[in-house]
Motif scaffolding. Structure first.
Motif, PDB file in Angstrom:
ATOM      1  N   LYS A   1      -6.812  -6.526  64.876  1.00 16.09           N
ATOM      2  CA  LYS A   1      -5.724  -6.224  65.800  1.00 16.09           C
ATOM      3  C   LYS A   1      -5.573  -4.714  65.970  1.00 16.09           C
ATOM      4  O   LYS A   1      -5.854  -3.954  65.045  1.00 16.09           O
ATOM      5  CB  LYS A   1      -4.420  -6.813  65.274  1.00 16.09           C
ATOM      6  CG  LYS A   1      -4.443  -8.317  65.165  1.00 16.09           C
ATOM      7  CD  LYS A   1      -3.137  -8.838  64.632  1.00 16.09           C
ATOM      8  CE  LYS A   1      -3.173 -10.354  64.518  1.00 16.09           C
ATOM      9  NZ  LYS A   1      -1.933 -10.885  63.980  1.00 16.09           N
ATOM     10  N   PRO A   2      -5.095  -4.258  67.127  1.00 22.32           N
ATOM     11  CA  PRO A   2      -4.901  -2.828  67.335  1.00 22.32           C
ATOM     12  C   PRO A   2      -3.766  -2.278  66.464  1.00 22.32           C
ATOM     13  O   PRO A   2      -2.820  -3.000  66.138  1.00 22.32           O
ATOM     14  CB  PRO A   2      -4.552  -2.713  68.823  1.00 22.32           C
ATOM     15  CG  PRO A   2      -4.116  -4.061  69.238  1.00 22.32           C
ATOM     16  CD  PRO A   2      -4.765  -5.039  68.312  1.00 22.32           C
ATOM     17  N   HIS A   3      -3.891  -1.016  66.076  1.00 18.04           N
ATOM     18  CA  HIS A   3      -2.893  -0.279  65.297  1.00 18.04           C
ATOM     19  C   HIS A   3      -2.629  -0.906  63.937  1.00 18.04           C
ATOM     20  O   HIS A   3      -1.517  -0.851  63.431  1.00 18.04           O
ATOM     21  CB  HIS A   3      -1.576  -0.145  66.081  1.00 18.04           C
ATOM     22  CG  HIS A   3      -1.759   0.462  67.427  1.00 18.04           C
ATOM     23  ND1 HIS A   3      -2.154   1.763  67.606  1.00 18.04           N
ATOM     24  CD2 HIS A   3      -1.640  -0.067  68.659  1.00 18.04           C
ATOM     25  CE1 HIS A   3      -2.248   2.020  68.886  1.00 18.04           C
ATOM     26  NE2 HIS A   3      -1.954   0.911  69.554  1.00 18.04           N
TER      27      HIS A   3
ATOM     28  N   MET B   1      -2.216  11.926  66.610  1.00 19.15           N
ATOM     29  CA  MET B   1      -1.860  11.234  65.408  1.00 19.15           C
ATOM     30  C   MET B   1      -2.299   9.769  65.533  1.00 19.15           C
ATOM     31  O   MET B   1      -2.163   9.149  66.577  1.00 19.15           O
ATOM     32  CB  MET B   1      -0.351  11.306  65.193  1.00 19.15           C
ATOM     33  CG  MET B   1       0.084  10.561  63.967  1.00 19.15           C
ATOM     34  SD  MET B   1       1.870  10.465  63.703  1.00 19.15           S
ATOM     35  CE  MET B   1       2.292  12.163  63.553  1.00 19.15           C
ATOM     36  N   ILE B   2      -2.790   9.240  64.448  1.00 16.29           N
ATOM     37  CA  ILE B   2      -3.199   7.839  64.405  1.00 16.29           C
ATOM     38  C   ILE B   2      -1.988   6.990  64.049  1.00 16.29           C
ATOM     39  O   ILE B   2      -1.320   7.232  63.049  1.00 16.29           O
ATOM     40  CB  ILE B   2      -4.315   7.627  63.368  1.00 16.29           C
ATOM     41  CG1 ILE B   2      -5.544   8.436  63.759  1.00 16.29           C
ATOM     42  CG2 ILE B   2      -4.650   6.155  63.225  1.00 16.29           C
ATOM     43  CD1 ILE B   2      -6.631   8.417  62.717  1.00 16.29           C
ATOM     44  N   ARG B   3      -1.703   6.020  64.884  1.00 15.09           N
ATOM     45  CA  ARG B   3      -0.558   5.135  64.655  1.00 15.09           C
ATOM     46  C   ARG B   3      -1.022   3.871  63.942  1.00 15.09           C
ATOM     47  O   ARG B   3      -1.913   3.173  64.418  1.00 15.09           O
ATOM     48  CB  ARG B   3       0.082   4.785  65.988  1.00 15.09           C
ATOM     49  CG  ARG B   3       1.347   3.968  65.842  1.00 15.09           C
ATOM     50  CD  ARG B   3       1.956   3.703  67.199  1.00 15.09           C
ATOM     51  NE  ARG B   3       1.750   2.289  67.477  1.00 15.09           N
ATOM     52  CZ  ARG B   3       1.700   1.778  68.693  1.00 15.09           C
ATOM     53  NH1 ARG B   3       1.795   2.547  69.747  1.00 15.09           N
ATOM     54  NH2 ARG B   3       1.538   0.492  68.853  1.00 15.09           N
TER      55      ARG B   3
END
Length: 59
Positions: free
Chosen positions: A35-37, A1-3
């Motif tokens: 930025k990540p996520h 799953m992509i967060r």
């Protein structure tokens, strides 16, 4: 799953034919960094929506 923790909406249109390097450059120019996520949403000239999650546009 992509967060995804946060979604950013750009107010200026973007050419949807742009490649991943151009998309990343646009994210950095508009939002100062990728930025990540976090997801970045751009509209094209006719109000179509494109979403780019930074892990997918970064190499």
């Amino acid at each position: 799953m992509i967060r995804i923790n946060r979604i950013w909406l750009a107010t200026e249109p973007m050419d949807m034919r742009a490649g991943p390097d151009t998309c990343l450059a646009r994210v950095v120019s508009v939002f100062s960094e990728a930025k990540p996520h976090q997801a970045y949403v751009f509209l094209n000239g006719s109000s179509g929506i494109t979403v780019g999650k930074n892990e997918h546009i970064l190499r």
